[in-house]
Design an enzyme around this catalytic site. Structure first.
Site, PDB file in Angstrom:
ATOM      1  N   THR A 272       0.845  -1.189   0.000  1.00 23.06           N
ATOM      2  CA  THR A 272       0.000   0.000   0.000  1.00 23.06           C
ATOM      3  C   THR A 272       0.883   1.243   0.000  1.00 23.06           C
ATOM      4  O   THR A 272       2.092   1.165   0.215  1.00 23.06           O
ATOM      5  CB  THR A 272      -0.937  -0.011   1.234  1.00 23.06           C
ATOM      6  OG1 THR A 272      -1.798   1.126   1.196  1.00 23.06           O
ATOM      7  CG2 THR A 272      -0.151  -0.005   2.530  1.00 23.06           C
ATOM      8  N   CYS A 273       0.288   2.391  -0.276  1.00 23.30           N
ATOM      9  CA  CYS A 273       1.040   3.655  -0.305  1.00 23.30           C
ATOM     10  C   CYS A 273       0.043   4.795  -0.162  1.00 23.30           C
ATOM     11  O   CYS A 273      -0.924   4.678   0.578  1.00 23.30           O
ATOM     12  CB  CYS A 273       1.864   3.765  -1.592  1.00 23.30           C
ATOM     13  SG  CYS A 273       0.881   3.727  -3.105  1.00 23.30           S
ATOM     14  N   GLY A 274       0.263   5.890  -0.867  1.00 26.26           N
ATOM     15  CA  GLY A 274      -0.662   7.005  -0.790  1.00 26.26           C
ATOM     16  C   GLY A 274      -1.871   6.837  -1.684  1.00 26.26           C
ATOM     17  O   GLY A 274      -3.009   7.065  -1.270  1.00 26.26           O
TER      18      GLY A 274
ATOM     19  N   GLY B 145      -1.721   4.147  -4.472  1.00 23.13           N
ATOM     20  CA  GLY B 145      -1.613   2.923  -5.259  1.00 23.13           C
ATOM     21  C   GLY B 145      -0.566   2.938  -6.347  1.00 23.13           C
ATOM     22  O   GLY B 145      -0.538   2.043  -7.183  1.00 23.13           O
TER      23      GLY B 145
ATOM     24  N   TRP C  60      -3.830   4.626   0.995  1.00 24.70           N
ATOM     25  CA  TRP C  60      -4.136   5.502   2.128  1.00 24.70           C
ATOM     26  C   TRP C  60      -5.207   6.536   1.808  1.00 24.70           C
ATOM     27  O   TRP C  60      -5.979   6.938   2.691  1.00 24.70           O
ATOM     28  CB  TRP C  60      -2.864   6.198   2.610  1.00 24.70           C
ATOM     29  CG  TRP C  60      -3.058   6.874   3.931  1.00 24.70           C
ATOM     30  CD1 TRP C  60      -3.098   8.215   4.178  1.00 24.70           C
ATOM     31  CD2 TRP C  60      -3.270   6.238   5.187  1.00 24.70           C
ATOM     32  NE1 TRP C  60      -3.321   8.462   5.513  1.00 24.70           N
ATOM     33  CE2 TRP C  60      -3.426   7.253   6.169  1.00 24.70           C
ATOM     34  CE3 TRP C  60      -3.343   4.896   5.603  1.00 24.70           C
ATOM     35  CZ2 TRP C  60      -3.650   6.975   7.509  1.00 24.70           C
ATOM     36  CZ3 TRP C  60      -3.561   4.618   6.941  1.00 24.70           C
ATOM     37  CH2 TRP C  60      -3.716   5.650   7.875  1.00 24.70           C
TER      38      TRP C  60
END
Length: 281
Positions: A236-238, A240, A265
């Site tokens: 996961t990240c900010g 995708g 996120w």
């Protein structure tokens, strides 16, 4: 194929670019919060690897949501990539001009849609230039090609699946954002979005997966960054994008089944009912 290295060198591309089944894709994308002077499409139009088509992750995306560049349905995806001349039987090489963020994302998108013979150009456009590769600024005229989507739903996770994995501890959840955003000490670039992380996740910034010249670190170097590279993993990240860099790195280590939390996120933190953890991993 998917048991080999997911990246190719600029030297390999120079030797194989004229092969009739090779398709080169420019996926340049600049995060909007960086306020770059040009868009990815403009960067491509100013100079790109000869014959490369432009894949815009902000255009080839799902509709009906305010989340950025979400994975589209297979019908829409197939329609768009056919028009780019990408289809069955192609060997696809994806690159970009900005730290291979979006090239990893497009690599992942194509794999979700069933494409197996897709790789990322290590070092992106700069590696091509350093290897003596020429550039062109004329857009190619792609010939539409049939693309058969065979969706791999195991490579993409939604919020409910991530919540279940977080509560059960069934997967390693790797967050590709900075340690400061992960801990909650730095604000998110998206206004109004709280920082922090998914409970039980660990922080492994995507920037640490690259060498100083923006190539992916070697397998030996990457192994020192992951406690168990072959564990069932959700990245996961900010929004995708950089999460796909983590999936790319783990594929280099032999784990080709890493799932990306597409909403990441931006989706998770926009719902106050979802738990948010603070502090270091």
């Amino acid at each position: 194929m998917e048991h080999e290295d997911p990246l190719v060198t600029a030297e390999w591309l120079k030797e194989n670019i004229t092969a009739p089944d090779v398709r080169v894709v420019d996926a340049t994308w600049f995060p909007p919060f960086l306020n770059m002077e040009k868009t990815g499409r403009q960067a491509w139009s100013e100079g790109h690897i000869p014959g490369s088509v432009y894949f815009d992750i902000d255009a080839i995306k799902a509709g009906g949501t305010d989340l950025p560049h979400m994975l589209p349905d297979p019908v829409m995806f197939s329609s768009r990539v056919r028009k780019l001349g990408i289809g069955d039987g192609n060997r696809i090489i994806v690159y970009d001009q900005f730290k291979f963020f979006a090239s990893a994302r497009v690599w992942w998108m194509l794999r979700v849609m069933g494409q197996k013979d897709v790789k990322v150009l290590d070092g992106g456009l700069q590696a091509w230039i350093d290897a003596g590769g020429e550039l062109e600024d004329l857009p190619p005229v792609p010939v539409e090609r049939h693309f058969t989507a065979r969706v791999r739903s195991d490579l993409v996770k939604d919020a409910n699946q991530v919540l279940a994995a977080s509560e059960a501890g069934s997967h390693t959840i790797i967050d590709s954002r900075s340690p400061e955003r992960f801990s909650g000490d730095a604000p998110e670039p998206r206004e109004g979005l709280p920082s922090g992380h998914i409970p039980g996740s660990i922080c492994q910034p995507s920037g640490e997966l690259r060498t100083p010249d923006d190539r992916l670190k070697s397998a030996d170097e990457l192994r020192t960054l992951f406690a168990d590279p072959m564990a069932p993993t959700i990245s996961t990240c900010g929004s995708g994008v950089s999460a796909a860099v983590t999936a790319l790195a783990l594929a280099r280590l032999g784990n080709w089944d890493v799932a990306v939390y597409d909403g990441s996120w931006t989706e998770w933190a926009s719902d106050s009912s979802r738990p948010i953890a603070k502090g270091a991993a």
